[in-house]
Design a protein around this motif. Structure first.
Motif, mmCIF file in Angstrom:
data_model
loop_
_atom_site.group_PDB
_atom_site.id
_atom_site.type_symbol
_atom_site.label_atom_id
_atom_site.label_comp_id
_atom_site.label_asym_id
_atom_site.label_seq_id
_atom_site.Cartn_x
_atom_site.Cartn_y
_atom_site.Cartn_z
ATOM 1 N N ASN A 199 11.653 -7.373 10.864
ATOM 2 C CA ASN A 199 10.925 -6.522 9.925
ATOM 3 C C ASN A 199 11.848 -6.044 8.819
ATOM 4 O O ASN A 199 13.083 -6.089 8.948
ATOM 5 C CB ASN A 199 10.318 -5.315 10.655
ATOM 6 N N ILE A 243 12.572 -2.844 6.042
ATOM 7 C CA ILE A 243 12.350 -1.492 5.522
ATOM 8 C C ILE A 243 12.852 -1.480 4.080
ATOM 9 O O ILE A 243 13.986 -1.885 3.815
ATOM 10 C CB ILE A 243 13.116 -0.442 6.338
ATOM 11 N N LEU A 284 12.393 5.080 11.093
ATOM 12 C CA LEU A 284 11.534 3.893 11.067
ATOM 13 C C LEU A 284 12.210 2.720 11.781
ATOM 14 O O LEU A 284 11.557 1.944 12.486
ATOM 15 C CB LEU A 284 11.199 3.531 9.627
ATOM 16 N N ALA A 294 6.694 -7.284 9.011
ATOM 17 C CA ALA A 294 6.253 -6.148 8.202
ATOM 18 C C ALA A 294 7.275 -5.817 7.125
ATOM 19 O O ALA A 294 8.486 -5.901 7.353
ATOM 20 C CB ALA A 294 6.032 -4.924 9.089
ATOM 21 N N ILE A 315 7.909 -2.503 4.908
ATOM 22 C CA ILE A 315 7.427 -1.124 4.871
ATOM 23 C C ILE A 315 8.263 -0.285 3.910
ATOM 24 O O ILE A 315 9.437 -0.010 4.169
ATOM 25 C CB ILE A 315 7.472 -0.480 6.266
ATOM 26 N N LEU A 345 4.875 5.247 3.010
ATOM 27 C CA LEU A 345 4.355 5.731 4.287
ATOM 28 C C LEU A 345 4.636 7.217 4.464
ATOM 29 O O LEU A 345 3.811 7.955 4.977
ATOM 30 C CB LEU A 345 4.986 4.944 5.444
ATOM 31 N N TRP A 367 -0.488 1.752 7.489
ATOM 32 C CA TRP A 367 -0.002 1.590 6.139
ATOM 33 C C TRP A 367 -0.807 2.478 5.201
ATOM 34 O O TRP A 367 -1.885 2.938 5.524
ATOM 35 C CB TRP A 367 -0.076 0.133 5.691
ATOM 36 N N ALA A 394 1.265 -0.001 0.127
ATOM 37 C CA ALA A 394 2.295 -0.526 1.009
ATOM 38 C C ALA A 394 2.027 -1.999 1.288
ATOM 39 O O ALA A 394 0.892 -2.461 1.238
ATOM 40 C CB ALA A 394 2.293 0.246 2.325
ATOM 41 N N TYR A 443 2.317 -4.171 4.218
ATOM 42 C CA TYR A 443 2.547 -4.216 5.667
ATOM 43 C C TYR A 443 1.865 -5.468 6.196
ATOM 44 O O TYR A 443 0.651 -5.580 6.135
ATOM 45 C CB TYR A 443 1.985 -2.970 6.348
#
Length: 225
Positions: free
Chosen positions: A160, A162, A185, A199, A201, A206, A216, A220, A222
């Protein structure tokens, strides 16, 4: 049960908060950094991740003490100034840095049958208020993440991303709050029972960690799978 967590520092300044958050959970945390002075309480190794020999030595030493890396968090943004002329080479270098550490740790995760990978990148990669020069390296990292999702399909290895934007103010407190959001997160996405993968993000969208299932907000990106 304590897990082996490897955190790679970068330019966003969030990696120290991430590493400290895992340490508070009594995980075994290794912290790879290229510059600065990391917290004394972490297992710190100065390492240029783009140097294959340095990277292999650092990861091997960590694995000798704590076993296969269970969780990898990479703050992929380097301390560089992006220009239009250097955007392509910068993107290639950023992706190569992420590729190097993932390439060194992912085989162990796949052999063990589980693993969690999180990349930290700027929202510039989503095309938010940036030129190509600033956004290209981060967009390239997102492309890498989605490639890894497909590569790891069918295994208990999740990948994922961020993304972070500029803190609402330039104050030290605002930057610290953003770093803590990223850390919270990262912890959420890398729980042993977490299954979301693929994802992207943005933390400033968020605003808070979803408490149950994928979540989400408008705007966003996601794409959990």
């Amino acid at each position: 049960m304590s897990r082996s967590v490897l955190v790679v520092s970068g330019a966003s300044g969030s990696a120290e908060s991430v590493a400290a958050a895992y340490a508070r959970q009594d995980d075994w945390v290794g912290f790879l950094y290229e510059r600065g002075t990391p917290p004394d309480e972490l297992y710190n190794v100065r390492c240029d991740v783009s140097d294959a020999l340095q990277l292999d030595a650092a990861v091997s030493e960590f694995e000798t003490g704590h076993g296969t890396v269970d969780v990898l968090v990479v703050d992929a943004d380097r301390h560089e100034h992006h220009t239009d002329e250097s955007s392509v080479s910068t993107a290639a270098g950023t992706r190569a840095r992420a590729n190097a550490i993932i390439g060194r740790t992912l085989p162990g995760m796949r052999e063990a049958g589980h693993g969690r990978i999180v990349l930290i990148a700027s929202t510039k990669g989503l095309g938010r208020g940036s030129t190509l020069a600033g956004g290209a390296p981060h967009a390239d990292l997102m492309s890498l993440a989605w490639h890894l999702v497909h590569e790891c399909r069918g295994s208990d290895v999740t990948v994922n991303v961020i993304t972070y934007g500029a803190a609402q103010s330039g104050s030290r407190l605002a930057r610290a709050q953003r770093a803590q959001q990223i850390a919270d997160l990262a912890i959420h996405l890398t729980r042993p029972e977490a299954t979301d993968t693929g994802a992207v993000i943005p933390v400033e969208v968020l605003g808070a960690i979803p408490t149950r299932g994928p979540a989400w907000a408008e705007g966003a990106s996601y794409q959990g799978r």
